[in-house]
Design a protein around this motif. Sequence first.
Motif, PDB file in Angstrom:
ATOM      1  N   VAL A  98      39.399 -19.091 -43.540  1.00 57.77           N
ATOM      2  CA  VAL A  98      38.577 -20.201 -44.009  1.00 57.77           C
ATOM      3  C   VAL A  98      37.112 -19.791 -43.933  1.00 57.77           C
ATOM      4  O   VAL A  98      36.731 -18.998 -43.064  1.00 57.77           O
ATOM      5  CB  VAL A  98      38.862 -21.459 -43.134  1.00 57.77           C
ATOM      6  N   PRO A  99      36.246 -20.268 -44.836  1.00 59.57           N
ATOM      7  CA  PRO A  99      34.821 -19.928 -44.733  1.00 59.57           C
ATOM      8  C   PRO A  99      34.169 -20.590 -43.529  1.00 59.57           C
ATOM      9  O   PRO A  99      34.564 -21.680 -43.112  1.00 59.57           O
ATOM     10  CB  PRO A  99      34.233 -20.469 -46.050  1.00 59.57           C
ATOM     11  N   TRP A 100      33.176 -19.918 -42.971  1.00 55.35           N
ATOM     12  CA  TRP A 100      32.440 -20.414 -41.812  1.00 55.35           C
ATOM     13  C   TRP A 100      31.007 -20.765 -42.214  1.00 55.35           C
ATOM     14  O   TRP A 100      30.407 -20.120 -43.083  1.00 55.35           O
ATOM     15  CB  TRP A 100      32.369 -19.360 -40.710  1.00 55.35           C
ATOM     16  N   VAL A 101      30.452 -21.772 -41.531  1.00 53.93           N
ATOM     17  CA  VAL A 101      29.027 -22.087 -41.598  1.00 53.93           C
ATOM     18  C   VAL A 101      28.522 -22.010 -40.160  1.00 53.93           C
ATOM     19  O   VAL A 101      29.016 -22.725 -39.289  1.00 53.93           O
ATOM     20  CB  VAL A 101      28.769 -23.471 -42.205  1.00 53.93           C
ATOM     21  N   ILE A 102      27.542 -21.149 -39.901  1.00 51.65           N
ATOM     22  CA  ILE A 102      27.217 -20.732 -38.544  1.00 51.65           C
ATOM     23  C   ILE A 102      25.721 -20.893 -38.286  1.00 51.65           C
ATOM     24  O   ILE A 102      24.894 -20.686 -39.183  1.00 51.65           O
ATOM     25  CB  ILE A 102      27.597 -19.250 -38.332  1.00 51.65           C
ATOM     26  N   THR A 103      25.375 -21.258 -37.069  1.00 52.71           N
ATOM     27  CA  THR A 103      24.010 -21.103 -36.594  1.00 52.71           C
ATOM     28  C   THR A 103      24.053 -20.451 -35.225  1.00 52.71           C
ATOM     29  O   THR A 103      25.119 -20.305 -34.628  1.00 52.71           O
ATOM     30  CB  THR A 103      23.257 -22.441 -36.546  1.00 52.71           C
ATOM     31  N   TRP A 104      22.885 -20.054 -34.742  1.00 56.88           N
ATOM     32  CA  TRP A 104      22.837 -19.412 -33.431  1.00 56.88           C
ATOM     33  C   TRP A 104      22.292 -20.370 -32.378  1.00 56.88           C
ATOM     34  O   TRP A 104      21.644 -21.368 -32.677  1.00 56.88           O
ATOM     35  CB  TRP A 104      22.013 -18.130 -33.462  1.00 56.88           C
ATOM     36  N   ASP A 105      22.585 -20.044 -31.118  1.00 56.20           N
ATOM     37  CA  ASP A 105      21.934 -20.700 -29.994  1.00 56.20           C
ATOM     38  C   ASP A 105      21.239 -19.603 -29.191  1.00 56.20           C
ATOM     39  O   ASP A 105      20.756 -18.633 -29.774  1.00 56.20           O
ATOM     40  CB  ASP A 105      22.936 -21.528 -29.190  1.00 56.20           C
ATOM     41  N   ASP A 106      21.225 -19.680 -27.877  1.00 57.35           N
ATOM     42  CA  ASP A 106      20.429 -18.733 -27.104  1.00 57.35           C
ATOM     43  C   ASP A 106      21.135 -17.426 -26.787  1.00 57.35           C
ATOM     44  O   ASP A 106      20.524 -16.360 -26.792  1.00 57.35           O
ATOM     45  CB  ASP A 106      19.926 -19.365 -25.811  1.00 57.35           C
ATOM     46  N   HIS A 107      22.451 -17.469 -26.521  1.00 51.04           N
ATOM     47  CA  HIS A 107      23.106 -16.275 -25.983  1.00 51.04           C
ATOM     48  C   HIS A 107      23.277 -15.162 -27.012  1.00 51.04           C
ATOM     49  O   HIS A 107      23.584 -14.026 -26.634  1.00 51.04           O
ATOM     50  CB  HIS A 107      24.446 -16.646 -25.355  1.00 51.04           C
ATOM     51  N   GLU A 108      23.081 -15.458 -28.281  1.00 52.77           N
ATOM     52  CA  GLU A 108      23.030 -14.384 -29.260  1.00 52.77           C
ATOM     53  C   GLU A 108      21.855 -13.452 -29.006  1.00 52.77           C
ATOM     54  O   GLU A 108      21.821 -12.328 -29.508  1.00 52.77           O
ATOM     55  CB  GLU A 108      22.957 -14.956 -30.683  1.00 52.77           C
ATOM     56  N   VAL A 109      20.896 -13.918 -28.200  1.00 51.88           N
ATOM     57  CA  VAL A 109      19.774 -13.082 -27.745  1.00 51.88           C
ATOM     58  C   VAL A 109      19.782 -13.010 -26.220  1.00 51.88           C
ATOM     59  O   VAL A 109      20.092 -11.987 -25.637  1.00 51.88           O
ATOM     60  CB  VAL A 109      18.422 -13.627 -28.265  1.00 51.88           C
ATOM     61  N   ALA A 110      19.423 -14.138 -25.562  1.00 53.30           N
ATOM     62  CA  ALA A 110      19.387 -14.188 -24.095  1.00 53.30           C
ATOM     63  C   ALA A 110      19.340 -15.645 -23.658  1.00 53.30           C
ATOM     64  O   ALA A 110      18.820 -16.509 -24.366  1.00 53.30           O
ATOM     65  CB  ALA A 110      18.170 -13.436 -23.548  1.00 53.30           C
ATOM     66  N   ASN A 111      19.836 -15.918 -22.471  1.00 51.94           N
ATOM     67  CA  ASN A 111      19.963 -17.287 -21.977  1.00 51.94           C
ATOM     68  C   ASN A 111      18.632 -18.038 -21.988  1.00 51.94           C
ATOM     69  O   ASN A 111      17.592 -17.510 -21.617  1.00 51.94           O
ATOM     70  CB  ASN A 111      20.509 -17.273 -20.550  1.00 51.94           C
ATOM     71  N   ASP A 112      18.697 -19.307 -22.415  1.00 48.12           N
ATOM     72  CA  ASP A 112      17.534 -20.197 -22.458  1.00 48.12           C
ATOM     73  C   ASP A 112      16.368 -19.570 -23.216  1.00 48.12           C
ATOM     74  O   ASP A 112      15.198 -19.622 -22.792  1.00 48.12           O
ATOM     75  CB  ASP A 112      17.096 -20.607 -21.047  1.00 48.12           C
ATOM     76  N   GLN A 113      16.680 -19.024 -24.369  1.00 48.80           N
ATOM     77  CA  GLN A 113      15.658 -18.432 -25.220  1.00 48.80           C
ATOM     78  C   GLN A 113      14.715 -19.504 -25.755  1.00 48.80           C
ATOM     79  O   GLN A 113      15.109 -20.620 -26.059  1.00 48.80           O
ATOM     80  CB  GLN A 113      16.325 -17.701 -26.387  1.00 48.80           C
ATOM     81  N   TRP A 114      13.450 -19.152 -25.877  1.00 52.56           N
ATOM     82  CA  TRP A 114      12.463 -19.959 -26.593  1.00 52.56           C
ATOM     83  C   TRP A 114      11.706 -19.031 -27.535  1.00 52.56           C
ATOM     84  O   TRP A 114      12.084 -17.867 -27.682  1.00 52.56           O
ATOM     85  CB  TRP A 114      11.541 -20.694 -25.624  1.00 52.56           C
ATOM     86  N   SER A 115      10.694 -19.517 -28.219  1.00 53.76           N
ATOM     87  CA  SER A 115      10.069 -18.712 -29.269  1.00 53.76           C
ATOM     88  C   SER A 115       9.386 -17.460 -28.743  1.00 53.76           C
ATOM     89  O   SER A 115       9.228 -16.488 -29.492  1.00 53.76           O
ATOM     90  CB  SER A 115       9.057 -19.554 -30.049  1.00 53.76           C
ATOM     91  N   GLY A 116       8.994 -17.456 -27.457  1.00 56.66           N
ATOM     92  CA  GLY A 116       8.276 -16.298 -26.946  1.00 56.66           C
ATOM     93  C   GLY A 116       8.937 -15.573 -25.800  1.00 56.66           C
ATOM     94  O   GLY A 116       8.337 -14.679 -25.203  1.00 56.66           O
ATOM     95  N   GLY A 117      10.168 -15.917 -25.468  1.00 54.40           N
ATOM     96  CA  GLY A 117      10.836 -15.266 -24.352  1.00 54.40           C
ATOM     97  C   GLY A 117      12.157 -15.922 -24.047  1.00 54.40           C
ATOM     98  O   GLY A 117      12.724 -16.636 -24.873  1.00 54.40           O
ATOM     99  N   ALA A 118      12.677 -15.683 -22.847  1.00 55.86           N
ATOM    100  CA  ALA A 118      13.953 -16.252 -22.440  1.00 55.86           C
ATOM    101  C   ALA A 118      14.059 -16.195 -20.928  1.00 55.86           C
ATOM    102  O   ALA A 118      13.467 -15.319 -20.274  1.00 55.86           O
ATOM    103  CB  ALA A 118      15.123 -15.484 -23.067  1.00 55.86           C
ATOM    104  N   GLU A 119      14.822 -17.126 -20.361  1.00 56.58           N
ATOM    105  CA  GLU A 119      15.070 -17.105 -18.913  1.00 56.58           C
ATOM    106  C   GLU A 119      15.712 -15.799 -18.499  1.00 56.58           C
ATOM    107  O   GLU A 119      15.386 -15.228 -17.464  1.00 56.58           O
ATOM    108  CB  GLU A 119      15.952 -18.303 -18.542  1.00 56.58           C
TER     109      GLU A 119
END
Length: 542
Positions: free
Chosen positions: A237-258
Amino acid sequence: MTNTLDRRTLLRVAGATTGTAVLAGAVLATTAPAHAAGGAFRHGVASGDPLPDGILLWTRLTPTDEALPGSGKGPDVQVSWQVATDPDFQDTTAGGVTSTGPGRDHTVKVEVTGLAPATTYWYRFGYAGTWSTVGHTRTAPSPDAAVERLRLGVVSCANWEAGWFSAYRHLAARDDLHLVVHLGDYLYEYGTGQFDAGGTVVRPVQPAHETLTLADYRVRHALYKTDPDLQALHAAVPWVITWDDHEVANDQWSGGAENHTPGTEGDFATRLAAARQAYFEWMPVRAGADGAIHRRLRFGQLAELSMLDLRSYRSRQASGTAVDDPARTITGDAQMAWLKAGLAGSTARWKLVGNPVMMARLNLGALPAWLLGPLRELLGIPENGAALNPDQWDGYNADRNELVDHLRATGTRDVVFLTGDIHFSWANEVTTRSTALSGPAAAEFVVPSVTSDNVNDFLGLPADNALSALGATLIRSTNPHVRWTELDGHGYGVVEVTPQHCRMDWYHLSERTDPISGSAWVAGWSVATGSARLRQEYGPMS
């Protein structure tokens, strides 16, 4: 148990009913364990972001033994692809040849256009005389089509070390889904043993260390794509996806992450660029010219789906009165303007929002210490017992107030947030502190994690224990807009959208650490057209 109808027969029957009045779901209907693909296309196939006239196709080629993910080795090669209206490829609709190589980790993404709306297609990739697994997909209906039903599988938070992806297997076994919505944390960045199943590593990750470099993220994506249940659902089936933080690092924000320490882990911008490059290489998702992932897909007159990015533009997490600061944002100004305009201006009956972190308010001030402890660890709540989770919309009150006030001021109705991240199951009515007595402006359905730890996992207790049940009762008693929550289950949601209602059914796994875990329906909640009040359902949708 194995169905008497084989896959080819089932899909051929489904493909014969491709009218626009009902979106005909056609998914592999078997509960037998899946098997991972092998050979040159060992990471499977996938499709995503269906449009009325097109679809995005994905695979990964291993042309030589040295061309392993993240290795940077192997030749530049040509890969063929085909799209057909039948599983035997007797009626090929589209096809071509595209190139790939070590510069893109031998991944392949093809934007197929010129297809018919609301139509079932099969696709495959070829190389050196061999073919990939056959994938099954479907285009969206025309924007003005009268659609009677849309069914979505909804998932979030799949932690490799915490269990098996049986939730994906059960969704792939259904014969009624039109697409899967993944709300983020498709993978986790931690090293082995850093975030597992309540202290037990069910299956170790690769690389064994935390992902930091482009090669690291490529290897981690590749590992996930070897899971047979994940492969089966992508192919079905086709997927529609977005990301959250763990695709980079926990509690990511625009300039860093926890979970990023510049002194020992280097420049965050470099890590972010590596993670994003690997993500776009390995995921069947479109990106804007500037790498933006928030986007909107329409399904006839019935529904429009706005997928949010709540990591790339957000202010750093804060606590105390700072969460009310109007200068702080979770969406960024441009995305907020895009979201408000899209919701208010939509001519679709239902306005669905793919929302990575929970929108509803959560007051934890009255909860006992035994529950606040694991919740604080899961949600990042400060040790002083503050009542807010600063990583979700609770930490950005001004943005939530702005959006809810906009829905009220414009008379925008039939808005439903589909949410992940928090690992528990929730059915919420969306209000602000100032509008709580005026009734909700929208509804929110929150799916549990596929495998990531919940309250009972942190407490070392079995699922459905008395303490977790008491905790859920206390949450509801201090948050009347939370109509239902369950704190222990892992699994998935199934959303049904019709002109009359939007409904989610929650399914929980019997045991996430069992590779052949069963699943069971646990709850259903719905909202009727014209109302944001939730109502309980007392059996699974037919």
